[in-house]
Design a protein around this motif. Structure first.
Motif, short mmCIF file in Angstrom:
data_model
loop_
_atom_site.label_atom_id
_atom_site.label_comp_id
_atom_site.label_asym_id
_atom_site.label_seq_id
_atom_site.Cartn_x
_atom_site.Cartn_y
_atom_site.Cartn_z
N GLY A 146 -0.33 4.64 4.86
CA GLY A 146 0.90 4.67 4.07
C GLY A 146 0.62 4.46 2.60
N TYR A 147 1.62 4.06 1.85
CA TYR A 147 1.46 3.81 0.42
C TYR A 147 1.09 2.35 0.20
N MET A 148 0.20 2.10 -0.75
CA MET A 148 -0.31 0.75 -1.02
C MET A 148 -0.26 0.46 -2.51
N PRO A 149 0.02 -0.82 -2.85
CA PRO A 149 -0.10 -1.20 -4.26
C PRO A 149 -1.58 -1.44 -4.59
N PRO A 150 -1.99 -1.32 -5.86
CA PRO A 150 -3.37 -1.70 -6.21
C PRO A 150 -3.58 -3.18 -5.83
#
Ligand code: ZN
Length: 422
Positions: free
Chosen positions: A36-40
């Motif tokens: 999925g989408y991840m933050p840095p």
């Protein structure tokens, strides 16, 4: 064949998709797993700060059928991933300090290094690796772009504070002479144009000079379901097959390789120009133990299944505990915890807080992508939550007795490979 198109995110202030293999240029690449989408991982806002918009990036693993490289599907601008205030220092972990001492002993005994030799470390961090060579009377030089390089300089490890590339390599050779050894520990998977890095390394090496790399090793990553080491710093997940493919493209021959314990399973590889050193049996032994072709495709499909099941099992364990009213904390906030927390969907409703040892720069901030506060571990001992998840689970054997000695009376959970009470 080198990739015709290198995904260059540097300078974009954003990200660029990886459309062909970073080593061999093969396309299309096969999808292995999407997290999925991840933050840095370093995006940790201060506790209590008003939430504001933050970048999140798709996190997908891809496999190259031609050279076996497993790689991230996206390159993010290094200024986003490695800001100058990047808080990671390699000298703070005993396991890593011991490993670097071992690297110095092993390489000195294989190569017989002396006072005339020069060792250059790329991504030299706080100079921990080089300090071992310096103490053995060998000339050293570090290359480190972040502010951590200042710590190395203060410790007497001469360090150039720049991103490594062919220009820096030429400058090093001109000013210091060719290197007997070039090391790259855990940055060899991070830099986006890997061929430019190897060009720079070859430029600096003496005729019989040796390049020693240490990287996360794909095989233990798959075996121990370490999907939590997948984040945007790590562009490539090497097997020895894929690493050898890369080095051969630069006429470098792998002559020794072995697994090492760093970061839950890494590989140390020695390479030099063809014929410069005798090829040891270790190389064939490791190569023949790695799956490739159809066997690798099947292994990766099994890994994907393991990852999905481990998420569901952890959630179901936490759900049961929460329904009984349990208080749950987290132990330590390594980068890998960011991937686990965000993929599984842990938030401040499930995890009250995460503890770090006093002095950690992460205290006073929130876990990336969540509002779970990171606090001084003193709170764990004063509040005694019923349960604590060990996010540095790969060193749980080292951590658990320390926590008990310091007085923690709750139960510890290791989340991977499958959630377990220890
Ligand atoms: Zn490839």
């Amino acid at each position: 064949m080198r990739p015709s198109k290198v995904a260059r995110a540097a300078g974009t202030g954003a990200s660029v998709p990886i459309e062909c293999c970073q080593i061999c240029g093969h396309a299309p690449l096969d999808a292995v797993l999407s997290l999925g989408y991840m933050p840095p991982v370093n995006q940790m806002v201060r506790i209590g700060e008003v939430p504001r918009q933050q970048p999140w990036f798709p996190t997908t693993l891809l496999h190259c059928r031609n050279c076996e490289l497993v790689q991230l599907g996206l390159a993010v601008d290094p200024v986003i991933i490695f800001p100058p205030e990047y808080p990671y220092t390699s000298g703070t972990t005993k396991l890593l300090r011991d490993n670097f001492a071992d690297l110095q002993r092993e390489s000195a005994s294989i190569l017989g290094l002396g006072a005339d030799d020069l060792v250059v470390d790329i991504g030299s961090n706080d100079g921990t690796l080089l300090s071992n060579f310096k103490n053995a009377g060998i000339r050293v030089l570090g290359i480190e772009p972040t502010d951590v390089g200042d710590i190395a300089n203060q410790r007497g490890i001469p360090t150039i504070k720049r991103f490594f590339g062919i220009e820096v390599a030429r400058e090093v050779k001109r000013k210091h002479g060719p290197a007997s050894v070039v090391t790259a520990a855990n940055c060899f998977a991070h830099i986006e144009d890997v061929h430019a890095i190897v060009d720079g390394i070859v430029e600096m090496l003496k005729d019989n000079g040796v390049f020693i790399s240490e990287s996360h090793y794909l095989i233990p990553l798959l075996e121990a379901v370490q999907y939590d080491t997948v984040y945007h710093e790590h562009l490539r997940y090497y097997s020895l097959v894929s690493l050898q493919h890369l080095l051969e493209m630069h006429d470098l021959e792998v002559f020794h390789a072995r697994p090492i314990p760093s970061h839950g399973g890494s590989i140390r590889v020695y390479a030099a120009r063809h014929g410069a050193h005798v090829v040891q049996d270790s190389v064939q032994r490791m190569l023949s133990a790695e799956p490739r072709g159809e066997a690798m495709t099947k292994r990766l499909a099994a890994f994907r299944r393991d990852v999905i099941l481990s998420k569901l099992r952890l959630l179901s364990m936490l759900r049961e505990l929460k329904e009984k009213g349990a208080r749950i904390a987290g132990i330590s906030a390594p980068s890998r915890a960011s991937t686990l927390v965000n993929y599984v969907g842990l938030d401040e409703g499930l995890i009250d807080y995460v503890c770090e040892i006093a002095g950690s720069l992460k205290i006073g901030r929130c876990m990336p992508g969540t509002q779970i506060p990171v606090v001084d571990e003193a709170r764990l001992f004063s509040e005694q939550p019923d349960w604590a998840i060990v996010f540095s689970w790969h060193i749980a054997d080292e951590l658990a007795p320390k926590l008990k000695d310091k007085g923690f009376r709750g139960q510890l959970i290791t989340p991977l490979p499958s959630p377990k009470v220890i």
